[in-house]
Design a protein around this motif. Sequence first.
Motif, PDB file in Angstrom:
ATOM      1  N   ARG A 271     -37.699 -33.658  26.498  1.00 16.13           N
ATOM      2  CA  ARG A 271     -36.346 -34.147  26.251  1.00 16.13           C
ATOM      3  C   ARG A 271     -36.439 -35.539  25.631  1.00 16.13           C
ATOM      4  N   PHE A 272     -35.736 -35.697  24.520  1.00 19.01           N
ATOM      5  CA  PHE A 272     -35.698 -36.968  23.806  1.00 19.01           C
ATOM      6  C   PHE A 272     -34.243 -37.342  23.566  1.00 19.01           C
ATOM      7  N   GLU A 273     -33.844 -38.512  24.051  1.00 20.40           N
ATOM      8  CA  GLU A 273     -32.455 -38.961  23.973  1.00 20.40           C
ATOM      9  C   GLU A 273     -31.515 -37.907  24.553  1.00 20.40           C
ATOM     10  N   GLY A 274     -31.985 -37.233  25.603  1.00 17.14           N
ATOM     11  CA  GLY A 274     -31.173 -36.232  26.284  1.00 17.14           C
ATOM     12  C   GLY A 274     -31.157 -34.868  25.636  1.00 17.14           C
ATOM     13  N   VAL A 275     -31.885 -34.691  24.533  1.00 14.84           N
ATOM     14  CA  VAL A 275     -31.905 -33.425  23.796  1.00 14.84           C
ATOM     15  C   VAL A 275     -33.225 -32.708  24.053  1.00 14.84           C
ATOM     16  N   GLU A 276     -33.166 -31.418  24.344  1.00 17.67           N
ATOM     17  CA  GLU A 276     -34.362 -30.607  24.560  1.00 17.67           C
ATOM     18  C   GLU A 276     -34.962 -30.228  23.212  1.00 17.67           C
ATOM     19  N   LEU A 277     -36.098 -30.844  22.875  1.00 14.50           N
ATOM     20  CA  LEU A 277     -36.695 -30.627  21.555  1.00 14.50           C
ATOM     21  C   LEU A 277     -37.275 -29.232  21.397  1.00 14.50           C
ATOM     22  N   THR A 278     -37.792 -28.656  22.465  1.00 17.16           N
ATOM     23  CA  THR A 278     -38.433 -27.344  22.346  1.00 17.16           C
ATOM     24  C   THR A 278     -37.442 -26.247  21.983  1.00 17.16           C
ATOM     25  N   ALA A 279     -36.144 -26.516  22.144  1.00 21.50           N
ATOM     26  CA  ALA A 279     -35.130 -25.513  21.818  1.00 21.50           C
ATOM     27  C   ALA A 279     -34.621 -25.641  20.389  1.00 21.50           C
ATOM     28  N   LEU A 280     -35.067 -26.687  19.673  1.00 23.63           N
ATOM     29  CA  LEU A 280     -34.564 -26.933  18.325  1.00 23.63           C
ATOM     30  C   LEU A 280     -35.496 -26.368  17.267  1.00 23.63           C
ATOM     31  N   LYS A 281     -34.915 -26.021  16.135  1.00 21.71           N
ATOM     32  CA  LYS A 281     -35.691 -25.540  14.992  1.00 21.71           C
ATOM     33  C   LYS A 281     -35.046 -26.049  13.710  1.00 21.71           C
ATOM     34  N   GLY A 282     -35.811 -25.987  12.618  1.00 15.90           N
ATOM     35  CA  GLY A 282     -35.264 -26.262  11.300  1.00 15.90           C
ATOM     36  C   GLY A 282     -34.603 -27.616  11.183  1.00 15.90           C
ATOM     37  N   ARG A 283     -33.401 -27.634  10.594  1.00 15.84           N
ATOM     38  CA  ARG A 283     -32.704 -28.881  10.311  1.00 15.84           C
ATOM     39  C   ARG A 283     -32.373 -29.647  11.580  1.00 15.84           C
ATOM     40  N   SER A 284     -31.987 -28.944  12.641  1.00 14.97           N
ATOM     41  CA  SER A 284     -31.649 -29.616  13.895  1.00 14.97           C
ATOM     42  C   SER A 284     -32.829 -30.407  14.431  1.00 14.97           C
ATOM     43  N   LEU A 285     -34.022 -29.814  14.369  1.00 13.32           N
ATOM     44  CA  LEU A 285     -35.221 -30.505  14.844  1.00 13.32           C
ATOM     45  C   LEU A 285     -35.561 -31.680  13.935  1.00 13.32           C
ATOM     46  N   ARG A 286     -35.443 -31.496  12.616  1.00 15.99           N
ATOM     47  CA  ARG A 286     -35.769 -32.572  11.683  1.00 15.99           C
ATOM     48  C   ARG A 286     -34.847 -33.769  11.875  1.00 15.99           C
ATOM     49  N   GLU A 287     -33.553 -33.500  12.130  1.00 17.00           N
ATOM     50  CA  GLU A 287     -32.609 -34.596  12.328  1.00 17.00           C
ATOM     51  C   GLU A 287     -32.951 -35.425  13.556  1.00 17.00           C
ATOM     52  N   VAL A 288     -33.300 -34.754  14.652  1.00 20.46           N
ATOM     53  CA  VAL A 288     -33.650 -35.480  15.875  1.00 20.46           C
ATOM     54  C   VAL A 288     -34.995 -36.168  15.713  1.00 20.46           C
TER      55      VAL A 288
ATOM     56  N   ARG B   2     -35.810 -40.780   0.507  1.00 23.95           N
ATOM     57  CA  ARG B   2     -35.417 -39.914  -0.612  1.00 23.95           C
ATOM     58  C   ARG B   2     -34.963 -38.552  -0.105  1.00 23.95           C
ATOM     59  N   MET B   3     -35.704 -38.021   0.857  1.00 23.46           N
ATOM     60  CA  MET B   3     -35.340 -36.716   1.412  1.00 23.46           C
ATOM     61  C   MET B   3     -34.009 -36.772   2.161  1.00 23.46           C
ATOM     62  N   LYS B   4     -33.687 -37.957   2.661  1.00 21.80           N
ATOM     63  CA  LYS B   4     -32.406 -38.129   3.345  1.00 21.80           C
ATOM     64  C   LYS B   4     -31.252 -38.274   2.358  1.00 21.80           C
ATOM     65  N   GLY B   5     -31.586 -38.533   1.079  1.00 22.65           N
ATOM     66  CA  GLY B   5     -30.548 -38.615   0.054  1.00 22.65           C
ATOM     67  C   GLY B   5     -30.094 -40.015  -0.291  1.00 22.65           C
ATOM     68  N   LEU B   6     -30.848 -41.047   0.116  1.00 20.16           N
ATOM     69  CA  LEU B   6     -30.448 -42.407  -0.213  1.00 20.16           C
ATOM     70  C   LEU B   6     -30.625 -42.674  -1.712  1.00 20.16           C
ATOM     71  N   PRO B   7     -29.684 -43.384  -2.318  1.00 19.75           N
ATOM     72  CA  PRO B   7     -29.800 -43.731  -3.748  1.00 19.75           C
ATOM     73  C   PRO B   7     -31.052 -44.564  -4.001  1.00 19.75           C
ATOM     74  N   LYS B   8     -31.520 -44.536  -5.247  1.00 17.36           N
ATOM     75  CA  LYS B   8     -32.780 -45.194  -5.589  1.00 17.36           C
ATOM     76  C   LYS B   8     -32.739 -46.692  -5.311  1.00 17.36           C
ATOM     77  N   GLU B   9     -31.654 -47.363  -5.664  1.00 15.65           N
ATOM     78  CA  GLU B   9     -31.563 -48.808  -5.444  1.00 15.65           C
ATOM     79  C   GLU B   9     -31.656 -49.150  -3.959  1.00 15.65           C
ATOM     80  N   GLU B  10     -30.988 -48.367  -3.144  1.00 15.93           N
ATOM     81  CA  GLU B  10     -31.030 -48.608  -1.704  1.00 15.93           C
ATOM     82  C   GLU B  10     -32.413 -48.329  -1.136  1.00 15.93           C
TER      83      GLU B  10
END
Length: 331
Positions: free
Chosen positions: A78-95, A125-133
């Motif tokens: 559990r990380f920040e109250g979230v059970e990581l072993t139950a997550l997959k794909g985008r949900s896991l990447r976000e946490v 970049r993968m998160k979508g931040l503009p190049k200048e930022e």
Amino acid sequence: MNTHVEPLVSVTDLTMHFPIMSTGVMPRRIGSVRAVDGVSLQIHKGETLGLVGESGCGKSTTGRAILQLLRPTSGSVRFEGVELTALKGRSLREVRSRAQMVFQDPYSSLNPRMTVGEIIGEPLRMKGLPKEERTRRVRELLDSVGLASHHATRYPHAFSGGQRQRVGIARSLAMSPSFVVLDEPIAALDVSIQAQIINLLSDLQEEFSLTFLFIAHDLSAVRHMSDRVAVMYLGRIVEVAPVDELFGNPLHPYTKALMSAVPIPDPHIEKSRKRVILEGDVASAAAPPSGCRFRTRCPLANAACEVSEPELREILPSHFVEYCCETCIAA
């Protein structure tokens, strides 16, 4: 540190078993390497938990399993109250963006075909931040780890080992994590550089309010960095205590052996103190001993140790020891 507050990271009965396959045309599973076998840990916000033990005891595998870089065989993380072993794909990447890792080898952990700026900026970049930022953020991170902004255009081969590790640290901070696993971050560095990286990590922890799992075999570095220390042997945690308590009053026979090997600057004390020398080799994680796993090397082992399954118990306030009989902690 308030231990009554829910921990940032809570690990319960974590296991990581790797299959042993037979050879031949139709390989089949014939056993398992029990690299991590029932590990339970709690890491509170803002603290550093040191994880120590001999090479091959499962420290790095534990760190990777906590971050789900290796999917655990069983157990809870559990990380920040979230059970990581139950997550997959985008949900896991976000946490997992809030839980990062600094790897041991600064030479192989950086892509040689990418510039330092591209390496640090890739998660942005993968998160979508503009190049200048992204460019601004990369410069800020380089400054934070003691590198210049013009280093962003260089490739990893142009840097020393210590500088490369600084790049790896900057990359781990790109997504503003709250938790970082430090997997032996100074082991591949020259002794003259190790202290610089340790001090850098301490400064960054304070600046960015970070929580660390500090995996290492250098006990002096662990003592300097850690608030609490967990000792691991053959896939299990055998002792956990506040750092001063563990170094000043080790209770498990294995911990006593580790502590006795730590150099002491005073030559008079160093000459007179008693060393604990362990005989024999660490048992195979593919066929661990019955009962207590340390019994094959323990100078206090008796017949009960062969059948009694050790339990991690609180012997003193916040001082936990895994033992199978009273003899283990009485000596």
